[in-house]
Motif scaffolding. Structure first.
Motif, PDB file in Angstrom:
ATOM      1  N   ILE A  65       0.857  -1.224  -0.109  1.00 50.47           N
ATOM      2  CA  ILE A  65       0.022  -0.008   0.221  1.00 50.47           C
ATOM      3  C   ILE A  65       0.825   1.056   0.094  1.00 50.47           C
ATOM      4  CG2 ILE A  65      -2.080   1.320   1.292  1.00 50.47           C
ATOM      5  CD1 ILE A  65      -2.625  -1.581   0.193  1.00 50.47           C
ATOM      6  N   LEU A  66       0.591   2.278  -0.994  1.00 48.51           N
ATOM      7  CA  LEU A  66       1.572   3.300  -0.941  1.00 48.51           C
ATOM      8  C   LEU A  66       0.423   4.588  -0.740  1.00 48.51           C
ATOM      9  CD1 LEU A  66       4.229   4.698  -1.859  1.00 48.51           C
ATOM     10  CD2 LEU A  66       3.529   4.237  -4.203  1.00 48.51           C
ATOM     11  N   SER A  67       1.019   5.679  -0.226  1.00 48.44           N
ATOM     12  CA  SER A  67       0.286   6.745   0.138  1.00 48.44           C
ATOM     13  C   SER A  67       1.187   8.182   0.330  1.00 48.44           C
ATOM     14  CB  SER A  67      -0.610   6.493   1.516  1.00 48.44           C
ATOM     15  OG  SER A  67      -1.606   7.388   1.652  1.00 48.44           O
ATOM     16  N   LEU A  68       0.652   9.052  -0.132  1.00 45.57           N
ATOM     17  CA  LEU A  68       1.332  10.387  -0.001  1.00 45.57           C
ATOM     18  C   LEU A  68       0.623  11.181   0.897  1.00 45.57           C
ATOM     19  CD1 LEU A  68       3.304  12.677  -1.041  1.00 45.57           C
ATOM     20  CD2 LEU A  68       2.207  12.842  -2.738  1.00 45.57           C
ATOM     21  N   GLY A  69       1.305  11.917   1.987  1.00 42.91           N
ATOM     22  CA  GLY A  69       0.340  12.481   2.810  1.00 42.91           C
ATOM     23  C   GLY A  69       1.143  12.761   3.976  1.00 42.91           C
ATOM     24  N   PRO A  70       0.330  13.366   4.967  1.00 39.51           N
ATOM     25  CA  PRO A  70       0.995  13.546   6.344  1.00 39.51           C
ATOM     26  C   PRO A  70       0.828  12.415   7.285  1.00 39.51           C
ATOM     27  CG  PRO A  70      -1.074  14.802   6.227  1.00 39.51           C
ATOM     28  CD  PRO A  70      -0.616  14.319   4.756  1.00 39.51           C
ATOM     29  N   GLU A  71       1.193  12.217   8.570  1.00 38.05           N
ATOM     30  CA  GLU A  71       1.195  10.938   9.400  1.00 38.05           C
ATOM     31  C   GLU A  71      -0.050  10.608   9.508  1.00 38.05           C
ATOM     32  OE1 GLU A  71       3.533   9.325  10.852  1.00 38.05           O
ATOM     33  OE2 GLU A  71       2.246   8.299  11.969  1.00 38.05           O
ATOM     34  N   SER A  72      -1.099  11.356   9.726  1.00 38.80           N
ATOM     35  CA  SER A  72      -2.378  10.841   9.800  1.00 38.80           C
ATOM     36  C   SER A  72      -2.989   9.872   8.545  1.00 38.80           C
ATOM     37  CB  SER A  72      -3.550  11.977   9.809  1.00 38.80           C
ATOM     38  OG  SER A  72      -3.495  12.682   8.534  1.00 38.80           O
ATOM     39  N   TYR A  73      -2.246   9.993   7.448  1.00 33.85           N
ATOM     40  CA  TYR A  73      -2.639   9.006   6.423  1.00 33.85           C
ATOM     41  C   TYR A  73      -2.187   7.591   6.761  1.00 33.85           C
ATOM     42  CZ  TYR A  73      -3.815  12.316   2.645  1.00 33.85           C
ATOM     43  OH  TYR A  73      -4.382  13.205   1.858  1.00 33.85           O
ATOM     44  N   ARG A  74      -1.393   7.475   7.787  1.00 35.00           N
ATOM     45  CA  ARG A  74      -0.963   6.046   8.157  1.00 35.00           C
ATOM     46  C   ARG A  74      -2.402   5.218   8.483  1.00 35.00           C
ATOM     47  NH1 ARG A  74       3.647   3.992  10.920  1.00 35.00           N
ATOM     48  NH2 ARG A  74       4.492   6.062  10.780  1.00 35.00           N
ATOM     49  N   ASP A  75      -3.228   5.924   9.045  1.00 36.87           N
ATOM     50  CA  ASP A  75      -4.537   5.234   9.411  1.00 36.87           C
ATOM     51  C   ASP A  75      -5.356   4.463   8.149  1.00 36.87           C
ATOM     52  OD1 ASP A  75      -4.404   6.126  11.877  1.00 36.87           O
ATOM     53  OD2 ASP A  75      -5.946   7.718  11.826  1.00 36.87           O
ATOM     54  N   SER A  76      -5.239   5.273   6.994  1.00 40.33           N
ATOM     55  CA  SER A  76      -5.691   4.583   5.766  1.00 40.33           C
ATOM     56  C   SER A  76      -4.827   3.437   5.126  1.00 40.33           C
ATOM     57  CB  SER A  76      -6.005   5.628   4.592  1.00 40.33           C
ATOM     58  OG  SER A  76      -6.895   6.441   4.926  1.00 40.33           O
ATOM     59  N   ILE A  77      -3.248   3.683   5.515  1.00 38.82           N
ATOM     60  CA  ILE A  77      -2.467   2.404   5.079  1.00 38.82           C
ATOM     61  C   ILE A  77      -2.843   1.117   5.996  1.00 38.82           C
ATOM     62  CG2 ILE A  77      -0.011   1.771   5.144  1.00 38.82           C
ATOM     63  CD1 ILE A  77       0.620   4.499   4.472  1.00 38.82           C
ATOM     64  N   LYS A  78      -3.116   1.547   7.489  1.00 39.28           N
ATOM     65  CA  LYS A  78      -3.410   0.576   8.371  1.00 39.28           C
ATOM     66  C   LYS A  78      -4.695  -0.351   7.954  1.00 39.28           C
ATOM     67  CE  LYS A  78      -0.188   0.427  11.583  1.00 39.28           C
ATOM     68  NZ  LYS A  78       0.626  -0.631  12.123  1.00 39.28           N
ATOM     69  N   HIS A  79      -5.904   0.526   7.604  1.00 41.07           N
ATOM     70  CA  HIS A  79      -7.026  -0.055   7.212  1.00 41.07           C
ATOM     71  C   HIS A  79      -6.607  -0.873   6.089  1.00 41.07           C
ATOM     72  CE1 HIS A  79     -11.519  -0.006   6.489  1.00 41.07           C
ATOM     73  NE2 HIS A  79     -11.272  -0.209   5.300  1.00 41.07           N
ATOM     74  N   SER A  80      -5.976  -0.711   5.167  1.00 43.84           N
ATOM     75  CA  SER A  80      -5.577  -1.534   3.958  1.00 43.84           C
ATOM     76  C   SER A  80      -4.867  -2.965   4.220  1.00 43.84           C
ATOM     77  CB  SER A  80      -4.939  -0.717   2.791  1.00 43.84           C
ATOM     78  OG  SER A  80      -5.718   0.515   2.542  1.00 43.84           O
ATOM     79  N   LEU A  81      -4.044  -2.658   5.254  1.00 43.54           N
ATOM     80  CA  LEU A  81      -3.276  -3.716   5.988  1.00 43.54           C
ATOM     81  C   LEU A  81      -4.282  -4.625   6.490  1.00 43.54           C
ATOM     82  CD1 LEU A  81      -0.010  -1.823   7.094  1.00 43.54           C
ATOM     83  CD2 LEU A  81      -0.251  -3.562   5.193  1.00 43.54           C
ATOM     84  N   ALA A  82      -5.205  -4.158   7.275  1.00 39.41           N
ATOM     85  CA  ALA A  82      -6.169  -4.927   8.091  1.00 39.41           C
ATOM     86  C   ALA A  82      -7.083  -5.545   7.221  1.00 39.41           C
ATOM     87  CB  ALA A  82      -7.256  -3.949   8.946  1.00 39.41           C
ATOM     88  N   MET A  83      -7.133  -5.094   5.989  1.00 40.85           N
ATOM     89  CA  MET A  83      -8.136  -5.809   4.752  1.00 40.85           C
ATOM     90  C   MET A  83      -7.145  -7.087   4.296  1.00 40.85           C
ATOM     91  SD  MET A  83      -9.527  -2.804   2.416  1.00 40.85           S
ATOM     92  CE  MET A  83     -10.246  -3.995   1.278  1.00 40.85           C
TER      93      MET A  83
END
Lengths: 265, 385
Positions: A65-83
């Motif tokens: 999962i690749l994302s560009l943004g501030p630290e808070s974007y970690r939540d969306s990465i974690k959501h994808s990892l949880a999937m």
């Protein structure tokens, strides 16, 4: 061992009640609604689902999962990892927080280059905040790989990608050798729920954090092509006119005349 | 402890996602037709959430009260609370996991984690509500079995449960020196001969019903005794503190749900040329309600954190339940006030939540008993009852 990279953007929750949506016209920014957490852009989550369906059939697939943004974007990465995705990379560089689609695509393409080899890059057809719908195809252009847009199904086998595309009046099937970029649409279906076990695993997974310089980029040299001129909530004026008449037929006749005058019928 | 764990954020994400499919409208429709929310239950089961507090060796997630409180709070905030989740998969699961025999854990915990079975918790009786030591349901030894006789009240979800976790006396109250002695805990098959359930007329919109239970010499195999005979009072606090923390989490979630409705309406509704939320007469009460809910949420979180660390969670669990129920009741009353006449309509779905929120002041333990506890055990004041 196929390697799929899914690009995931974090956006304000589109379920936010319209009454709470505010923009700061001076700063040209959407004002975050207190108490409503941002979410991964739905089309991107559907992209993760598409990757997971390939992994279901080919279990040795790795999904990053690749994302560009501030630290808070970690939540969306974690959501994808949880999937069920395997790895996460966040490009967090304050110099890139205002990136337009062009800079975003350049940075993501550089990160994808660093994550290579890869077989497939999956993006949502558009982010649900700005709805530009260009990052996926721009990444493909920069990486010089084929791009298939608006997919409702992706199959991957032996280095070949077969995509069923959504058209205005039906579907078409497109094929491309890997590596390539595919953007997905909601017709692909509902993304799966995070399972508790995967949530626990995702909580322990490290998310790599890179900056522009880690990608060999000079943030100062990355110039936006798009500038935002004005951001505002358009005023919608509703005028109500009651059509009167003795009988329903008379009312309908008057209504039809009005609509014709307004060139609506 | 102020930062939510990564698991908690993801659990909330999951609940929000499930609520798109089995959300408030679905929950209300089920509650109105008196049917259990089986589809929602199965979503929780498929995701592994029903086994959250069950040890991993028995098919659960091995997580704690902090994560369970996040699940319960978010379900409530989405308007889809399930009381049987607290009873079956928090209280009963913990009692069996902590005090059951290895065979008992092997038999009951994996299906509970998979959502294939549900448990009720049967403690309250018509003549002993807050004073649990005075229960009269008696289990007499008879060879390799116990004969269970007595009556229970306000037992949630008997119609959908497979088993009842029953607290009974193995020595009558008037025959023990210490009132805490002589209580025992049994797993009873709901379909066992002599078990009769009668639905009670409880006017709270819920997908679960409450029952009066009658045990007429129900034969309970000896191996269904949980832990040691006569020692259940020691075990009960492993369930009753989590129950209070759970009630706190549910109240906080429901309180936020109604307060958010009130705030949204106060921003939109214009009377005398400005939104009503712009008047201090409403704005200040809304701000106070928000403050009290956040304080209650913090105390609930603290109690769950202490429980997960095996520290004494009783004072904070009691305070959390008290504060959360008071804050949610205040928020709901205010939400009705903000909506004016509309607050009483079914469409606004606020008055529909009132009985449930109000119930949480009284259940699972009354506010007066909590204040007694805090007065006596936290402040060291003389016992007042």
């Amino acid at each position: 061992m196929p390697h799929i990279i899914c690009c995931v953007k974090q956006v304000p929750d589109p379920e936010t009640p319209a009454s709470q949506f505010r923009v700061d016209e001076a700063a040209k920014k959407v004002v975050p609604v207190p108490g409503i957490a941002p979410v991964p852009s739905q089309f991107d989550t559907i992209g993760v689902e598409a990757a997971l369906r390939i992994k279901d059939k080919t279990p040795d697939t790795t999904i990053t999962i690749l994302s560009l943004g501030p630290e808070s974007y970690r939540d969306s990465i974690k959501h994808s990892l949880a999937m069920g995705a395997d790895e996460g990379v966040l490009i967090n560089d304050p110099a890139l927080y205002e990136a337009d689609h062009w800079v975003t695509a350049q940075v993501l393409a550089a990160a994808i280059g660093k994550l290579a080899p890869f077989d497939l890059v999956i993006c949502g057809r558009q982010a649900v905040d700005w709805d530009m719908g260009v990052v996926g195809s721009t990444i493909a252009e920069i990486l010089n790989v084929p791009c298939i847009t608006i997919a409702k199904e992706i199959q991957y086998k032996d280095g070949q990608v077969v995509v069923e595309r959504v058209l205005l009046d039906g579907f078409e099937t497109a094929e491309s050798p890997a590596p390539c970029v595919v953007t997905v649409s909601n017709e692909l279906g509902e993304p799966r729920y995070p399972q508790l076990r995967q949530i626990m695993a995702a909580a322990r997974k490290e998310v790599k954090v890179w900056t522009a310089s880690d990608l060999g980029l000079d943030a100062a040299q990355l110039k936006n092509l798009v500038s935002l001129e004005r951001l505002y909530v358009p005023e919608v004026k509703v005028e109500t006119e009651i059509i009167d008449g003795e009988t329903p037929q008379e009312k309908a006749e008057k209504l039809a005349l009005k609509l014709r005058e307004a060139k609506l019928i | 402890m102020f930062e939510p764990t990564a698991e908690e954020s993801l659990i909330r994400d999951f609940v929000r996602q499930v609520a798109r499919k089995c959300g408030r409208d679905y929950w209300l429709a089920k509650a109105r037709e008196g049917a259990f929310t089986e589809e929602l239950w199965q979503e929780l089961a498929a995701g592994g959430y029903l086994g959250m507090m069950i040890p991993r060796e028995y098919g659960g997630g091995g997580l704690g009260m902090q994560q369970m409180a996040a699940l319960l709070e978010e379900m409530s905030r989405q308007g889809i609370p399930l009381l049987i989740l607290v009873v079956s998969n928090v209280m009963d699961a913990l009692l069996i996991a902590r005090h059951g025999s290895p065979e008992m854990k092997e038999r009951y915990l994996p299906p509970l984690a998979r959502g294939q079975t549900k448990f009720c918790f049967a403690l309250t009786e018509p003549t002993s509500g807050s004073n649990s030591f005075r229960i009269t349901t008696l289990a007499r030894r008879d060879g390799d079995t116990y004969l269970l006789r007595g009556q229970k009240m306000f037992i949630t979800g008997v119609d959908v449960a497979d088993y009842l976790l029953v607290v009974a006396r193995t020595v009558p109250y008037d025959q023990v020196k210490d009132k805490r002695e002589g209580l025992s805990l049994f797993i009873v098959d709901r379909r066992a001969a002599g078990v009769e359930a009668q639905a009670q007329d409880i006017r709270i919109l819920l997908p679960e019903k409450q029952f009066a239970l009658f045990f007429d010499d129900v034969r309970v195999p000896r191996q269904n005794l949980v832990g040691e005979e006569g020692k259940a009072s020691r075990y009960l606090f492993d369930a009753l503190n989590p129950e209070r923390i759970s009630a706190g989490a549910v109240a906080v979630g429901l309180g936020h749900l109604v307060l958010e409705k009130a705030v949204a309406y106060a921003k939109e509704r214009v009377v005398f040329d400005r939104p009503i939320g712009g008047h201090q007469g409403l704005q200040h009460p809304l701000a106070i309600a928000k403050t009290n809910l956040e304080l209650a949420a913090l105390m609930t979180r603290y109690a769950a954190w202490l429980f997960d660390r095996d520290e004494d969670a009783a004072p904070s669990a009691n305070m959390a339940k008290f504060a959360a129920a008071e804050a949610a009741t205040e928020a709901c009353d205010l939400a009705v006030e903000v909506h004016g006449g509309s607050g009483f309509t079914g469409d606004m779905d606020i008055i529909t939540l009132w009985p449930l929120i109000r119930m949480l002041r009284t259940v699972p333990v009354s506010r007066e008993m909590i204040l007694n506890y805090i007065g006596e055990h936290v402040l060291g004041l003389p016992r007042s009852y």
